[in-house]
Each structure stands twice: as structure tokens, then as C-alpha cells.
Design a protein around this motif. Structure first.
Motif, PDB file in Angstrom:
ATOM      1  N   PRO A 309       0.821  -1.210   0.000  1.00 54.65           N
ATOM      2  CA  PRO A 309       0.000   0.000   0.000  1.00 54.65           C
ATOM      3  C   PRO A 309       0.856   1.261   0.000  1.00 54.65           C
ATOM      4  CG  PRO A 309       0.052  -0.958   2.190  1.00 54.65           C
ATOM      5  CD  PRO A 309       0.784  -1.909   1.298  1.00 54.65           C
ATOM      6  N   SER A 310       0.303   2.306  -0.571  1.00 52.49           N
ATOM      7  CA  SER A 310       0.923   3.629  -0.508  1.00 52.49           C
ATOM      8  C   SER A 310      -0.108   4.588   0.069  1.00 52.49           C
ATOM      9  CB  SER A 310       1.368   4.094  -1.890  1.00 52.49           C
ATOM     10  OG  SER A 310       0.276   4.081  -2.794  1.00 52.49           O
ATOM     11  N   ARG A 311       0.335   5.764   0.440  1.00 50.78           N
ATOM     12  CA  ARG A 311      -0.604   6.704   1.043  1.00 50.78           C
ATOM     13  C   ARG A 311      -1.696   7.073   0.042  1.00 50.78           C
ATOM     14  NH1 ARG A 311       0.664  12.479   4.195  1.00 50.78           N
ATOM     15  NH2 ARG A 311      -1.516  12.849   4.830  1.00 50.78           N
ATOM     16  N   ARG A 312      -2.914   7.014   0.502  1.00 52.05           N
ATOM     17  CA  ARG A 312      -4.056   7.354  -0.350  1.00 52.05           C
ATOM     18  C   ARG A 312      -3.921   8.784  -0.854  1.00 52.05           C
ATOM     19  NH1 ARG A 312      -8.866   9.850   1.904  1.00 52.05           N
ATOM     20  NH2 ARG A 312     -10.378  10.157   0.211  1.00 52.05           N
ATOM     21  N   LYS A 313      -4.250   8.971  -2.136  1.00 57.40           N
ATOM     22  CA  LYS A 313      -4.174  10.294  -2.738  1.00 57.40           C
ATOM     23  C   LYS A 313      -5.322  11.163  -2.235  1.00 57.40           C
ATOM     24  CE  LYS A 313      -4.185  12.739  -7.170  1.00 57.40           C
ATOM     25  NZ  LYS A 313      -4.404  12.613  -8.635  1.00 57.40           N
ATOM     26  N   THR A 314      -4.982  12.296  -1.640  1.00 52.91           N
ATOM     27  CA  THR A 314      -5.991  13.251  -1.179  1.00 52.91           C
ATOM     28  C   THR A 314      -5.536  14.657  -1.550  1.00 52.91           C
ATOM     29  OG1 THR A 314      -4.948  13.516   1.005  1.00 52.91           O
ATOM     30  CG2 THR A 314      -6.651  11.830   0.799  1.00 52.91           C
ATOM     31  N   PHE A 315      -6.494  15.571  -1.622  1.00 51.91           N
ATOM     32  CA  PHE A 315      -6.107  16.981  -1.757  1.00 51.91           C
ATOM     33  C   PHE A 315      -5.949  17.572  -0.363  1.00 51.91           C
ATOM     34  CE2 PHE A 315     -10.787  16.823  -2.625  1.00 51.91           C
ATOM     35  CZ  PHE A 315     -11.236  17.401  -1.452  1.00 51.91           C
ATOM     36  N   ALA A 316      -5.195  18.650  -0.259  1.00 49.39           N
ATOM     37  CA  ALA A 316      -4.960  19.292   1.033  1.00 49.39           C
ATOM     38  C   ALA A 316      -6.060  20.305   1.316  1.00 49.39           C
ATOM     39  CB  ALA A 316      -3.602  19.977   1.049  1.00 49.39           C
ATOM     40  N   VAL A 317      -6.571  20.251   2.539  1.00 47.99           N
ATOM     41  CA  VAL A 317      -7.488  21.275   3.027  1.00 47.99           C
ATOM     42  C   VAL A 317      -6.785  21.929   4.208  1.00 47.99           C
ATOM     43  CG1 VAL A 317      -9.803  21.804   3.844  1.00 47.99           C
ATOM     44  CG2 VAL A 317      -9.427  19.811   2.384  1.00 47.99           C
TER      45      VAL A 317
END
Length: 614
Positions: A309-317
Motif C-alpha cells: 500500500p501507498s498513502r491514499r491520494k488526497t487533496f490538502a485542506v
């Protein structure tokens, strides 16, 4: 594999004395003596304390033939008192010792990294295919006679691979990788299968929880491909002591137990061995309480890779999600602003009213219906307040969202709102399963919002909170899903304890560092100094050095290997003698113990990593 619904992996049964392991048997808990294996009286006394605490197997170090032979006396002395606990011999470097121990112990642990292969030199060696095959044949020629002795004496074995003691041969072909660790184990397992020897337990351990979890997952997948069902022994080696050791162990072991993996566990603490047993029992019982839970209809996201697994892709808030470190949210709804400067939360949930005095540098979260744009505050909404969320002009909004409330329609509406952090919450018997299911659904729906996990407890003992919250967070951390953690405890624990636990979980999972990390072994009969007092002295001198990793190892067995991830190492070299390491390199040998801590500080200073205490 079902990521969302708890059930134990099917494993074969191994008879170890009168306490069988694997299959439908309970998950067993065990420990290891730290007394000299030549001291029969001391070993018997300590074993009985471990058993009285609930230990079901006890391991003893057998560094030489004399120690292996004395297992007979220890075994006899225990049985005369009615204590029938199976004994496990721990063997490194000398296969002859394993041959002897197999006559007197119910199980013998061997380490593939040093059973036949030479002690690790950390040198880059090259092997042709022919040379590599020749080395494998040497292992077979030495290993098969040992298996025959075990067959004759009804002795089980544990093939115990340590990340820190992979052979140079394995390193030359696979490097310091999970694949190399797994292959080191599989070489021996394949011989066991060929020889029809099935009384085998496997362990793969590391002080790095990420390596440990990924490697065990890969091992199980590899065994399944080759039709093997051997039971698993789980542990995080060199986990340390106090809250760090408990959190680190519960995070790593708990992540695997939660996926149904593991038939026996050892929580390795740098404390008296009988103290390990209650922690292990709490962990096993807590994860086991998820059995027969209500079904969770989660669907795995196509792009999720369980084995790597790799870190899930998210946008920054604001500072949550994206490439930011995971955050800690805490509650102070009681108005108590107690906090530890080292573990100051990033955000505080104040619910309906701000405190009279706010902490500097901390964001405050108010319920959306009372938020009116106060400076450095942010609104939070419930899943059924989507209209309020859509109308909010705040740069950062929080949405409390249970898995079962995430409908396709809500996911579609969320995709259009980019200033939202989701707080996943669950009251399910298997809360981990629901947290996972929510994130998988977000991935499948194309929602890249950061996710903070809300974990609610009612604990009055710090150890209970540490074990349970770390077990609940483990798989979420290692799956790459954690953008933050929000521990909420309704018991009597102080805010400082709760905050420290949250930060401890993030550090144990290698995703945010907030303090010095100590990689310290639990001690055994090989230990060459008083481990507990030494750890206390080293901590007193270095605990303010945030971000450093310091290894404190009782002997050389796993020392340099497990410390390869540490910045500095303090290793027993002989009675009263210490060697100091920078990474894998030994800098100074055979320092008198009374001077060693001072010399360690000098080494840290010489490398520019020391700062004076404030």
C-alpha cells in the motif's frame, strides 16, 4: 481477502507439548526469560511467574551447548512442581545447539539468517546462480538432520526471521526488503514440506512496524500460493518499554490480528517478562471481541494494493491531507486546557463554546450551527447537515460521517465540495471494518477528501487506551489511509495521556515523529548489561532530542541489523563493555559501561545531532 469483516485465517495445528497451536485453538500468548539459562533455579522461578501471569509458552536463550543441555534440568524442575508449560529454545549462529535443544525443549526456534549462513557482515557480496544454489544445498544438508531429530523427539520448530539478521547471501539477491525477508523464510519452509515435517511455526519480526506488517502480509500470500497453512507467531521486536512499547506492539500486532492473521503473539517489552503477558492478553481479547459481528457490506477499491500500500491520494485542506503530516484532533469540551507542549494537538474540538483562553497555534472546531466565523476556528457538520456544509464559507470544514451514511448521492455531492475533511466515525463492534469500508467507498467514488479517524473509548487505565486505540488504528495507518486521528475518551484519563497516545500511534506507524524513538530489546539470557537501568539513563540524557532514533541492544544477535534504521546504537559487546554505532557502522568498541552513556552523547554531539536541554 475480506478487509471489512473479521475472521481468523485457517492455519494448520502444531502440537507443542500439551498446548496445541493454530487451527481452532485460542491465540496463545508467550514471553521469554531474561535469566541465564545455566541458572536453573532463576529460570524456573521466572518461568513460573510468566505462567502465573497467563503465559502459555516460555522461550529461553540457548547460546551454547551448555545452555541447551541445561534445558533438561529446567524442564525436570518445572514438571516436578506441576508446571507443564512448553519450553522453547532460542538458537542463533550454532546449529549444533539446535540439535541438542531439540531433545529437551518442546519447540526450538532457529533464525534462517544465521543458522548456516555466516554472521552478517553488511558487506556487498556477489553470488552466481551456481554459488547461490550451492549455499542452499548446504542449508538443506544441515537442516534435514535437525528435522529428523525433531521428528524423533516430537519437537516443534519455529522458523523465526528477524529483519535485523538477514544473511549477506539474502541481502545480495533481494536487498533489505520484505521480499528478501520472506524468501529467507520460504527457503526453510520448502525443505520442511519436502521432508514432510509439519510441526512448524513461523515468525517474521522487525522493530519497524511498517516492514513487519508488510512482510507478514506478503509471507501469508506467498504461502497461500504454495499451498502452505503454517501458523504464525507475531511480534514487533525491540519495541521498547512503557507506553511506547505498548503502542508500537499493539499497532503492529493488532493490524495483523485484525486481518485474522496470527496464532500466537509475544509483546516484547524492555521490562520484566511477566509484564508482557497482560498486555498481550488485552490485545488478543480486544481484537477477538470482533468475532461474529454484524456483516459490513464493504467493497474493496480496485486500485488498493494490500500487499504494497501507498498513502491514499488526497487533496490538502489547509494543513490536512495532501503531502501534510497526519494531524491530531483532541477534545476539550470540559474546558480543561491542560496539555503537554511536546504533544500539542493541531485542532481542538470545542463543540458548542470556545474556552476563555485558547491555545496558541491550535485551530478550534465548533459545531456548524453555532460557528460564526471566529478567528482560527472551523465548523463541523453532521452527515445529515449537508446543506449547511455546502453553504459554509470557511476555508476548512469537518464532516462527521459514518460508513452507512455515505450514500452514492452524498458521495456525488461531496465531490463538488473541496474544503471538507471527513471525520470517519463508527460504533460498530468491528469499527476498523467500517472505517476501512468508508475509505474504500470514497476511493471508488473518486472522492479525494482527507480522512481523520474518530475513535471513541471509555477507559480509566492508560494501558487499556494505548492497546485498544493502537489496535484500532494499525491497519488504517499501514493501509495508507490516515490523514489524522481524533481520540475521544469518556473515562477518567487526563487529556495529556490521551494526546500522547494519539501522537504515539502516529510515531509508531512511522507517519509523524514527535519525540525520540528508542529501539530497545526486551532482554534475554544473552543480555550483557542491566537493560532497564541503562534504558532509563539513555532516555534521561537524550529524550529531548526530538526526531532521533536510538537503538539500545543487549547483545550482538540483532544489534546492528535492527539498528540499521536507527541513527545511533548502544550495544552490549561483553560483560560491562559497550560498543557504539552510527547507523550500521561501529564507531567505538568495548567502552566500559560506566562511561558509555557519556560517550554516546559525545558521539551524537560530534555528528551535530545534539541540542542542549531547554
Amino acid at each position: 481477502m475480506d478487509y471489512f469483516n473479521y475472521s481468523r485465517r485457517k492455519s494448520s495445528v502444531v502440537n507443542i507439548g500439551g498446548t496445541p497451536l493454530g487451527g481452532d485453538n485460542p491465540i496463545r500468548v508467550q514471553s521469554m526469560t531474561n535469566t541465564s539459562t545455566q541458572d536453573t533455579e532463576a529460570c524456573v522461578a521466572q518461568i513460573k511467574r510468566i505462567v502465573a501471569a497467563g503465559g502459555e509458552y516460555v522461550r529461553l536463550t540457548t547460546q551454547g551447548v551448555k545452555e541447551a543441555e541445561n534445558l533438561m534440568n529446567i524442564n525436570i524442575a518445572l514438571r516436578e512442581t506441576g508446571c507443564m508449560v512448553p519450553l522453547v529454545a532460542d538458537v542463533h549462529f550454532n546449529p549444533k545447539v539446535a540439535d541438542v535443544a531439540a531433545h529437551y525443549a518442546e519447540k526450538v526456534r532457529i533464525n534462517p539468517g544465521n543458522y548456516v549462513d555466516s554472521a552478517r557482515t553488511f558487506k556487498q557480496l556477489e553470488y552466481t546462480d551456481e554459488e547461490y544454489a550451492h549455499e542452499l544445498q548446504k542449508i538443506r544438508e544441515r537442516f534435514v538432520p535437525f528435522l529428523n531429530i525433531c521428528k524423533e523427539n516430537y519437537t516443534a520448530i519455529r522458523i523465526g526471521v528477524n529483519h535485523g539478521s538477514l544473511s549477506d547471501r539474502i541481502m545480495s539477491r533481494y536487498g533489505d526488503t520484505p521480499e528478501g525477508i520472506v524468501e529467507s523464510c520460504m527457503e526453510f519452509l520448502r525443505i520442511c514440506v519436502e521432508e514432510n515435517f509439519n510441526a512448524v511455526v513461523i515468525s517474521i519480526k522487525a522493530s519497524n512496524t511498517v516492514v513487519m506488517v508488510r512482510t507478514v502480509r506478503l509471507l501469508v500470500a506467498t504461502m497461500e500460493k504454495e499451498g502452505m497453512e503454517f501458523p504464525l507467531h507475531l511480534g514487533v521486536t525491540e519495541a521498547g518499554d512503557a507506553e511506547d512499547g505498548r503502542i508500537k506492539s499493539a499497532l503492529g500486532i493488532g493490524a495483523l490480528l485484525s486481518d485474522g492473521l496470527g496464532d500466537t503473539i509475544r509483546v516484547s517489552l524492555s521490562e520484566e517478562p511477566e509484564f508482557e503477558i497482560p498486555v498481550a492478553r488485552k490485545l488478543v481479547d480486544y481484537v477477538g471481541s470482533r468475532a461474529d459481528h454484524l456483516y459490513i457490506p464493504g467493497v474493496a477499491a480496485d486500485e488498493f494494493d494490500y500487499l504494497s500500500p501507498s498513502r491514499r491520494k488526497t487533496f490538502a485542506v489547509r494543513n490536512i491531507g495532501g503531502d501534510n503530516l497526519p494531524v491530531v484532533i483532541a477534545d476539550r469540551m470540559d474546558g480543561n486546557q491542560e496539555y503537554n507542549p511536546q504533544f500539542t494537538p493541531d485542532y481542538i474540538y470545542a463543540a458548542r463554546e470556545l474556552p476563555q483562553t485558547c491555545l496558541k497555534g491550535v485551530g478550534y472546531i465548533l459545531d456548524g450551527d453555532v460557528w460564526s466565523g471566529e478567528e482560527n476556528t472551523y465548523p463541523a457538520f453532521n452527515f445529515n447537515s449537508i446543506d449547511g456544509l455546502k453553504a459554509s464559507k470557511a476555508e476548512l470544514n469537518f464532516l462527521f460521517l459514518p460508513y452507512m451514511a455515505l450514500t452514492d448521492q452524498l458521495a456525488l455531492e461531496l465531490k463538488a465540495i473541496k474544503n471538507v475533511v471527513i471525520i470517519s466515525q463508527s460504533n460498530h463492534q468491528n469499527r476498523l471494518g467500517e472505517h476501512r469500508a468508508l475509505v474504500h467507498q470514497l476511493i471508488s467514488a473518486g472522492c479525494e477528501h482527507p480522512v481523520v479517524f474518530f475513535q471513541q473509548y471509555m477507559e480509566n487505565e492508560a494501558e487499556n487506551l494505548q492497546v485498544k486505540s493502537a489496535a484500532d488504528m494499525g491497519a488504517l495507518v499501514f493501509d495508507g489511509f490516515c490523514d489524522g486521528i481524533f481520540l475521544f475518551n469518556q473515562g477518567s484519563l487526563s487529556h495529556a495521556v490521551i494526546d500522547a497516545t494519539a501522537f504515539g500511534i502516529l510515531q509508531a506507524g512511522r507517519i509523524r515523529t514527535s519525540k525520540t524513538e528508542y529501539i530497545s530489546c526486551p532482554g534475554c539470557g544473552r543480555t550483557l548489561f542491566d537493560l532497564q537501568s541503562t534504558i532509563a539513563r539513555v532516555k534521561a540524557a537524550t529524550s529531548h532530542l526530538t526526531g532521533l532514533k536510538i537503538g539500545i541492544m543487549g547483545c550482538i544477535v540483532n544489534g546492528p541489523g535492527e539498528m540499521a534504521d536507527a541513527d545511533y546504537g548502544y550495544v552490549g559487546a561483553g560483560r560491562g563493555k559497550i560498543s557504539l554505532y552510527k547507523k550500521k557502522e561501529c564507531i567505538e568498541k568495548n567502552i566500559p559501561e560506566e562511561q558509555a552513556v557519556e560517550k554516546l552523547i559525545e558521539l551524537i554531539k560530534a555528528n551535530g545531532d545534539y541540542i542542549e536541554k531547554a
